[in-house]
Design a protein around this motif. Sequence first.
Motif: not given
Length: 261
Positions: A79-82, A114-123, A125-132, A155-162
């Motif tokens: 979580s701290l890495t995320l 534009i914002l939704f694109g940035k949000l989708a990109l972050c969510f 990537i973070t979900v894919g890496v952290s959940e694995v 972790l799913l909630g943390i990814c969305f919040g971050l």
Amino acid sequence: RTILDLFSGPVLFFVPRSVRLIVVKDLKALVRDPVQWSQFLIFFGLLALYFFNLRTFQYDDRNLFWKNLIAQLNLLATSLTLATFSTRFIFPQLSLEGRRFWVIGTAPMKRDHILFGKLALCFVITVGVSEVLIVISSVMLGTPFPMAVLHSVALLGICFGLSGLSVGLGCLYPDFSEDNPSKIVSGFGGTLNLVLSLSFVIVVLVIQAVPCFLFFGKGVLTAFEFRSWVLLALGAIAVVSLVTGLIPIQLGLKKIRSMEF
């Protein structure tokens, strides 16, 4: 069409095509900048190396108390890495458009995309890496199934919040005159984003850790009570994550709609 174009379709099926194009543009910009993707590999490469070597320390042979403690520390490290990753890489994304931002701003699409694109990109990537990583950790430690599910959902909630924090605050405090991500992050907006991200992560970790330590550490809860506490913790995490992610996004949407190009 590149591999990224073909890959974005099935992965981002839940967003409009215009948003997918924004995500692909950002991914291509990341791939073309060795400084950016090399730092990304350092962020998660060391974490993955640690998780893949868990069995070397024979953590799977220890009792439930130590398994719980180690699993909590693994979740904390992830979580701290995320939190650091989202501040370093996602917060400056809008600012890095720089003086060319008017090209996207005047494109035939809603500015919200534009914002939704940035949000989708972050969510994604973070979900894919952290959940694995957390699944690998749970399997190697032999974590009980309810606790593994709790950690995955946390972790799913943390990814969305971050993601919401980094994208929203990045829109509230843009710096279009600077093309160095490190300098953008070191400003007021980046510092605020990091502080709020760390605070949010700590709150979520405390919420999910309470029932685990009461059951595995103190033994004061029955199995039925533990499952009830887990459900309450999941509900609390969902509320905290939605509030943390949605409020900055709403503020960012108001800001981007009023921007002049």
